[in-house]
Design an enzyme around this catalytic site. Structure first.
Site, PDB file in Angstrom:
ATOM      1  CG  ASN A   7      -2.153  -0.886   0.970  1.00  0.00           C
ATOM      2  OD1 ASN A   7      -2.372  -1.367  -0.138  1.00  0.00           O
ATOM      3  ND2 ASN A   7      -2.924  -1.127   2.015  1.00  0.00           N
ATOM      4  CD  GLU A  67      -5.473  -2.144  -4.076  1.00  0.00           C
ATOM      5  OE1 GLU A  67      -5.863  -3.289  -3.856  1.00  0.00           O
ATOM      6  OE2 GLU A  67      -5.021  -1.395  -3.175  1.00  0.00           O
ATOM      7  CD1 TRP A  83      -9.018  -6.077   7.952  1.00  0.00           C
ATOM      8  CD2 TRP A  83      -8.053  -4.754   9.481  1.00  0.00           C
ATOM      9  NE1 TRP A  83      -7.983  -5.405   7.331  1.00  0.00           N
ATOM     10  CE2 TRP A  83      -7.376  -4.584   8.248  1.00  0.00           C
ATOM     11  CE3 TRP A  83      -7.624  -4.015  10.587  1.00  0.00           C
ATOM     12  CZ2 TRP A  83      -6.294  -3.710   8.098  1.00  0.00           C
ATOM     13  CZ3 TRP A  83      -6.551  -3.156  10.438  1.00  0.00           C
ATOM     14  CH2 TRP A  83      -5.897  -3.012   9.204  1.00  0.00           C
ATOM     15  NE  ARG A 132     -10.111  -4.447   5.507  1.00  0.00           N
ATOM     16  CZ  ARG A 132      -9.724  -3.228   5.121  1.00  0.00           C
ATOM     17  NH1 ARG A 132     -10.590  -2.391   4.624  1.00  0.00           N
ATOM     18  NH2 ARG A 132      -8.470  -2.842   5.228  1.00  0.00           N
ATOM     19  CG  ASP A 137      -8.348  -8.532  -3.113  1.00  0.00           C
ATOM     20  OD1 ASP A 137      -7.208  -8.147  -2.781  1.00  0.00           O
ATOM     21  OD2 ASP A 137      -9.399  -7.957  -2.788  1.00  0.00           O
ATOM     22  CG  HIS A 150      -4.137   0.352   7.603  1.00  0.00           C
ATOM     23  ND1 HIS A 150      -5.121   1.108   7.040  1.00  0.00           N
ATOM     24  CD2 HIS A 150      -4.052  -0.753   6.830  1.00  0.00           C
ATOM     25  CE1 HIS A 150      -5.599   0.497   5.966  1.00  0.00           C
ATOM     26  NE2 HIS A 150      -4.959  -0.648   5.807  1.00  0.00           N
ATOM     27  CB  SER A 157       3.342  -4.347   4.452  1.00  0.00           C
ATOM     28  OG  SER A 157       3.235  -4.020   3.074  1.00  0.00           O
TER      29      SER A 157
HETATM   30  O1  SFD Z   1      -4.927  -3.443   2.514  1.00  0.00           O
HETATM   31  C1  SFD Z   1       5.326  -9.732  20.046  1.00  0.00           C
HETATM   32  N1  SFD Z   1      -1.662  -3.868   6.155  1.00  0.00           N
HETATM   33  C2  SFD Z   1      -1.404  -3.761   4.795  1.00  0.00           C
HETATM   34  N2  SFD Z   1      -0.284  -3.214   4.300  1.00  0.00           N
HETATM   35  C3  SFD Z   1       0.021  -3.250   2.987  1.00  0.00           C
HETATM   36  O2  SFD Z   1       1.084  -2.747   2.555  1.00  0.00           O
HETATM   37  N3  SFD Z   1      -0.828  -3.848   2.088  1.00  0.00           N
HETATM   38  C4  SFD Z   1      -2.012  -4.435   2.465  1.00  0.00           C
HETATM   39  O3  SFD Z   1      -2.709  -5.044   1.655  1.00  0.00           O
HETATM   40  C5  SFD Z   1      -2.394  -4.293   3.860  1.00  0.00           C
HETATM   41  N4  SFD Z   1      -3.622  -4.749   4.347  1.00  0.00           N
HETATM   42  C6  SFD Z   1      -3.623  -5.242   5.680  1.00  0.00           C
HETATM   43  C7  SFD Z   1      -2.702  -4.706   6.611  1.00  0.00           C
HETATM   44  C8  SFD Z   1      -2.834  -5.069   7.971  1.00  0.00           C
HETATM   45  C9  SFD Z   1      -3.804  -5.992   8.337  1.00  0.00           C
HETATM   46  C10 SFD Z   1      -3.940  -6.359   9.764  1.00  0.00           C
HETATM   47  C11 SFD Z   1      -4.654  -6.562   7.358  1.00  0.00           C
HETATM   48  C12 SFD Z   1      -4.555  -6.191   6.033  1.00  0.00           C
HETATM   49  C13 SFD Z   1      -5.660  -7.590   7.739  1.00  0.00           C
HETATM   50  C14 SFD Z   1      -0.803  -3.149   7.115  1.00  0.00           C
HETATM   51  C15 SFD Z   1       0.499  -3.881   7.476  1.00  0.00           C
HETATM   52  O4  SFD Z   1       0.297  -5.234   7.637  1.00  0.00           O
HETATM   53  C16 SFD Z   1       1.077  -3.269   8.750  1.00  0.00           C
HETATM   54  O5  SFD Z   1       1.232  -1.899   8.497  1.00  0.00           O
HETATM   55  C17 SFD Z   1       2.443  -3.844   9.181  1.00  0.00           C
HETATM   56  O6  SFD Z   1       2.399  -5.248   9.267  1.00  0.00           O
HETATM   57  C18 SFD Z   1       2.889  -3.242  10.513  1.00  0.00           C
HETATM   58  O7  SFD Z   1       4.144  -3.760  10.874  1.00  0.00           O
HETATM   59  P1  SFD Z   1       4.574  -3.951  12.428  1.00  0.00           P
HETATM   60  O8  SFD Z   1       5.921  -4.605  12.418  1.00  0.00           O
HETATM   61  O9  SFD Z   1       4.373  -2.710  13.158  1.00  0.00           O
HETATM   62  O10 SFD Z   1       3.472  -5.014  12.997  1.00  0.00           O
HETATM   63  P2  SFD Z   1       3.330  -6.592  12.624  1.00  0.00           P
HETATM   64  O11 SFD Z   1       3.779  -6.879  11.246  1.00  0.00           O
HETATM   65  O12 SFD Z   1       1.923  -6.944  12.938  1.00  0.00           O
HETATM   66  O13 SFD Z   1       4.321  -7.343  13.652  1.00  0.00           O
HETATM   67  C19 SFD Z   1       4.135  -7.346  15.038  1.00  0.00           C
HETATM   68  C20 SFD Z   1       5.103  -8.364  15.621  1.00  0.00           C
HETATM   69  O14 SFD Z   1       5.151  -8.273  17.050  1.00  0.00           O
HETATM   70  C21 SFD Z   1       5.067  -9.576  17.597  1.00  0.00           C
HETATM   71  N5  SFD Z   1       4.573  -9.427  18.967  1.00  0.00           N
HETATM   72  N6  SFD Z   1       6.568 -10.242  20.145  1.00  0.00           N
HETATM   73  C22 SFD Z   1       7.056 -10.460  21.379  1.00  0.00           C
HETATM   74  N7  SFD Z   1       6.349 -10.195  22.524  1.00  0.00           N
HETATM   75  C23 SFD Z   1       5.087  -9.683  22.455  1.00  0.00           C
HETATM   76  N8  SFD Z   1       4.400  -9.429  23.590  1.00  0.00           N
HETATM   77  C24 SFD Z   1       4.525  -9.427  21.173  1.00  0.00           C
HETATM   78  N9  SFD Z   1       3.326  -8.939  20.735  1.00  0.00           N
HETATM   79  C25 SFD Z   1       3.380  -8.938  19.397  1.00  0.00           C
HETATM   80  C26 SFD Z   1       4.168 -10.319  16.627  1.00  0.00           C
HETATM   81  O15 SFD Z   1       4.277 -11.721  16.751  1.00  0.00           O
HETATM   82  C27 SFD Z   1       4.732  -9.821  15.305  1.00  0.00           C
HETATM   83  O16 SFD Z   1       5.900 -10.512  14.959  1.00  0.00           O
HETATM   84  S1  SFD Z   1      -5.067  -3.989   3.799  1.00  0.00           S
HETATM   85  O17 SFD Z   1      -6.169  -4.925   3.808  1.00  0.00           O
HETATM   86  O18 SFD Z   1      -5.290  -2.961   4.752  1.00  0.00           O
HETATM   87  P1  AMP Z   2      -7.982  -1.405   2.192  1.00  0.00           P
HETATM   88  O1  AMP Z   2      -8.093  -2.704   1.487  1.00  0.00           O
HETATM   89  O2  AMP Z   2      -9.303  -0.790   2.541  1.00  0.00           O
HETATM   90  O3  AMP Z   2      -7.028  -1.419   3.352  1.00  0.00           O
HETATM   91  O4  AMP Z   2      -7.347  -0.385   1.176  1.00  0.00           O
HETATM   92  C1  AMP Z   2      -6.065  -0.492   0.672  1.00  0.00           C
HETATM   93  C2  AMP Z   2      -5.603   0.889   0.338  1.00  0.00           C
HETATM   94  O5  AMP Z   2      -6.546   1.566  -0.476  1.00  0.00           O
HETATM   95  C3  AMP Z   2      -5.386   1.786   1.535  1.00  0.00           C
HETATM   96  O6  AMP Z   2      -4.301   2.608   1.218  1.00  0.00           O
HETATM   97  C4  AMP Z   2      -6.666   2.583   1.619  1.00  0.00           C
HETATM   98  O7  AMP Z   2      -6.504   3.840   2.245  1.00  0.00           O
HETATM   99  C5  AMP Z   2      -7.026   2.750   0.151  1.00  0.00           C
HETATM  100  N1  AMP Z   2      -8.469   2.819  -0.110  1.00  0.00           N
HETATM  101  C6  AMP Z   2      -9.407   1.887   0.170  1.00  0.00           C
HETATM  102  N2  AMP Z   2     -10.633   2.287  -0.228  1.00  0.00           N
HETATM  103  C7  AMP Z   2     -10.471   3.494  -0.776  1.00  0.00           C
HETATM  104  C8  AMP Z   2     -11.367   4.440  -1.374  1.00  0.00           C
HETATM  105  N3  AMP Z   2     -12.677   4.212  -1.475  1.00  0.00           N
HETATM  106  N4  AMP Z   2     -10.843   5.591  -1.826  1.00  0.00           N
HETATM  107  C9  AMP Z   2      -9.525   5.839  -1.712  1.00  0.00           C
HETATM  108  N5  AMP Z   2      -8.638   5.005  -1.174  1.00  0.00           N
HETATM  109  C10 AMP Z   2      -9.092   3.850  -0.702  1.00  0.00           C
END
Ligand code: SFD
Ligand code: AMP
Length: 630
Positions: free
Chosen positions: A65, A129, A223, A254, A356, A393, A440
């Site tokens: 993203n 995208e 989520w 979602r 997806d 996010h 990510s």
């Molecule tokens: O679109 C301990 N995110 C998405 N990012 C993208 O680039 N594209 C996407 O398609 C994304 N989508 C998405 C995303 C997130 C989620 C939840 C969903 C879908 C369902 C965002 C990214 O995933 C997010 O920004 C990053 O992963 C953040 O990285 P970080 O490192 O801050 O968090 P992490 O990856 O979740 O890792 C956390 C770690 O900590 C560990 N942990 N370890 C030891 N002791 C403890 N007490 C701990 N507690 C946690 C975990 O095990 C893990 O290793 S979209 O749908 O939105």
């Molecule tokens: P999502 O699957 O909702 O996490 O969206 C993935 C990426 O698209 C994130 O960067 C969101 O902010 C963006 N996004 C999702 N829906 C929209 C929308 N309707 N308009 C603009 N950006 C969006």
């Protein structure tokens, strides 16, 4: 014999301690290894789970993203900062967002080099995208990134190590300097004491603070991954770090019940969401956006405002809300020149739609299959999820960190980049605040930035901080107390989960979720709250804090659940306190203050908080927004 005698104490001394094994931690390990080699330093990473499938990316992702495309000149840093700032209604740190954005493309190129398949068009360019998002075949995204992190640590020989299935409970302190961390293995009877010169908190955000929509047999389907339970917030707060944006929760929209992503549908397939009558509420309710200017009129409409318009429909009983997948697919197929191309296009779209979900939310594909959904034929229900804390996010919560030397104004720069207000304690990814939309790729990149700085800290402060052995023994007794409580009282009743002398972590979590849901603006209260509700919620949280003493665990796995809930309580309290402090409504689609229903200019600032370790008091303060790029 004490319960603690059953647990061997393992002491590990290192230079840089990376906490977490997610995207930010993997970026940190990769970068730290490079600099540690130069200075002959040791790097140790600790994850509660197995790095290959831990954290938010465990199931994979279908898009990256954050990709700016700086080299091709498609976008500028300023474009990205503007986008992020508008999406968060003005509340972000330009310096932090720009610092990540100027380095993020190179991280994405590394992912590709390590084997991540990124979609390409006929000219060999990435397939976008949306403007900032690129499509991937990302089922194995996390495995690929974790492998690179492990390989980088392996390059350090005995100076590079990682521990998996070790749960970090909290910080070790030497005055105002973070001196390491403590935790325990969830598989073996081992108590870990990690002593370090610098520590990087990267343990993700927090889920299950609010009552989830999925309860009963669906509990755990949310989520946000059920494994990230507030460890970053607890760790940084407990160390005495100043926190920011603790009020900015994320409420994603979602696909209902299985929480499948909507980004590809909205951006790639250009689908529309409508109410039950087929009305596009982004059009019919466009006037409402004038109440949230200037952000109401920026493009794209901020995520929370898109949510808000949808919530207004729901409040008027005009739901279910539908993603019109069928119409979107029809529109694309209609553009085909002939029937054969139309058929091929339809097949391709069907594949992409299913993939997806299969790439990142397998359960959504299962739900579609089990309810006979054909996205090309019928629309699917979408809904606003329960709130989560994910600073990477479209939320913003996390530690207040020092900015980059060349970009940050004095007010935002007090020490090494990404260092919190606690000496030697760094934060990245979901653990650092006010720099949303890292996602990510940006989290991995911020991990790199923070780790490089944390290694410099080790070089400048080469002494190992001192930790009192008595303090460690006290912490050990506190950590294992729930096991002791259980063994002491278990025979009092027949049901191991019901006993007047203790509370099991699951029950404890249900109580917390009920309080947050009803008083702090959860789903049941239509995301609305007010001063009297928040104050009542705080009072109930105080009682919960007293009951922490009564938490009981049958084994180390349940002990982890106990500590997850202790972590959650701190996230909950900092959230309520900050919502209470900010006397306005700024993100109406995330939460709505019924007593202050409008956005106010005087609140165009950060709302920060700190728990004072010496007094136990919470301190709230406003911090200025400084525009760097305009
Ligand atoms: O679109 C301990 N995110 C998405 N990012 C993208 O680039 N594209 C996407 O398609 C994304 N989508 C998405 C995303 C997130 C989620 C939840 C969903 C879908 C369902 C965002 C990214 O995933 C997010 O920004 C990053 O992963 C953040 O990285 P970080 O490192 O801050 O968090 P992490 O990856 O979740 O890792 C956390 C770690 O900590 C560990 N942990 N370890 C030891 N002791 C403890 N007490 C701990 N507690 C946690 C975990 O095990 C893990 O290793 S979209 O749908 O939105
Ligand atoms: P999502 O699957 O909702 O996490 O969206 C993935 C990426 O698209 C994130 O960067 C969101 O902010 C963006 N996004 C999702 N829906 C929209 C929308 N309707 N308009 C603009 N950006 C969006």
């Amino acid at each position: 014999m004490e319960i603690t005698d059953n647990f061997e104490t393992i002491e590990v001394t290192t230079d840089l301690l990376i906490l977490g094994g997610g995207m930010a931690a993997c970026g940190a390990a990769f970068e730290a290894a490079h600099w540690a080699k130069k200075h002959n330093l040791k790097v140790t990473l600790v994850d509660k789970a197995a790095m290959d499938r831990s954290g938010a990316v465990a199931m994979g992702l279908s898009a990256i993203n954050q990709y700016i495309g700086l080299k091709t000149g498609e976008n500028t840093l300023q474009d990205y900062v503007d986008y992020v700032k508008n999406d968060l209604m003005g509340i972000v740190r330009d310096d932090l967002v720009a610092n990540i954005a100027r380095h993020v493309d190179s991280s994405v190129h590394l992912f590709e080099k390590w084997g991540l398949p990124i979609w390409k068009d006929e000219q060999g360019n990435y397939v976008n995208e949306g403007r900032w998002q690129i499509m991937i075949n990302g089922e194995s995204y996390k495995t690929i990134v974790a492998e690179a992190a492990k390989n980088a640590l392996a390059e350090l020989g005995k100076n590079g190590e990682y521990y998996e299935k070790v749960f970090i409970t909290g910080p070790l302190m030497d005055g105002n300097r973070c001196a390491g961390a403590v935790g325990f293995s969830v598989r073996e009877n081992k108590f870990y004491v990690f002593k370090a010169k610098s520590v990087l908190a990267a343990m993700g955000g927090t889920v299950h603070v609010f009552k989830p929509r999925s309860v009963g047999e669906g509990l755990g389907r949310s989520w946000y991954p059920p494994f990230n339970s507030g460890a970053s917030t607890y760790f940084t707060l407990k160390a005495g770090a100043e926190m920011t944006c603790q009020e900015i929760r994320f409420v994603p929209v979602r696909f209902k019940d299985a929480y499948g992503p909507v980004g590809a549908w909205f951006l790639l397939f250009k689908a529309k969401a409508t109410n039950a009558m087929g009305e596009d509420y982004m059009e019919t309710r466009a006037d409402e956006l004038n109440n949230w200017l200037p952000y109401g009129k920026v493009k794209p409409t901020p995520a929370n405002l898109r949510n808000y318009l949808m919530m207004l429909e729901v409040n008027e009983g005009k739901h279910p809300i539908y993603m019109r997948t069928d119409e979107a697919i029809r529109e694309i197929v209609k553009k085909a020149e002939d029937e054969k191309t139309a058929k091929r296009t339809l097949k391709k779209l069907e594949n992409e739609a299913w993939e997806d979900f299969l790439d990142m939310t397998v359960s959504q594909a299962l739900l579609w299959a089990s309810t006979n959904v054909k996205p090309e034929e019928q629309p699917s229900e979408i809904a606003a999820c329960e709130p989560y804390f994910i600073g990477s996010h479209s939320g913003g919560s996390g530690a207040w960190v020092s900015g980059p030397e060349d970009l940050a104004p004095q007010e935002y720069r007090w020490d090494f980049p990404n260092m919190t207000t606690v000496q030697g304690l760094f934060a990245a990814g979901d653990a650092s605040g006010a720099s949303s939309h890292k996602f990510s790729s940006g989290s991995f990149t911020e991990g790199r930035i923070a780790a490089k700085a944390a290694i410099s800290f080790c070089v400048d402060f080469p002494d190992i901080p001192s930790i009192s052995p008595t303090a460690v023994e006290e912490i050990k007794a506190e950590i294992f107390k729930p096991l002791e409580t259980y063994s002491k009282f278990k025979d009092y009743s027949i049901d191991p989960n019901i006993n007047p002398n203790f509370v099991k972590p699951k029950m404890f979590m249900f109580r917390l979720q009920k309080i947050m849901d009803e008083y702090a603006g959860g789903v049941s209260n239509a995301f609305r709250t007010s001063k009297p509700l928040l104050e009542k919620g705080l009072e109930l949280l105080r009682f919960m804090r007293e009951d922490v003493e009564k938490l009981a665990a049958e084994d180390t796995h349940e002990l982890m659940r106990c500590w997850e809930n202790i972590h959650r309580i701190w996230q909950a309290e900092s959230h309520i306190r900050t919502i209470l402090f900010r006397e306005e409504t700024r993100w109406p689609g995330y939460y709505f203050r019924t007593d202050f229903p409008k956005m106010k200019e005087e609140w165009k600032c950060f709302a920060n908080c700190r728990w004072n370790p010496e007094t136990g008091d919470w301190e709230m303060k406003k911090r200025e927004i400084i525009d760097l790029i305009d």
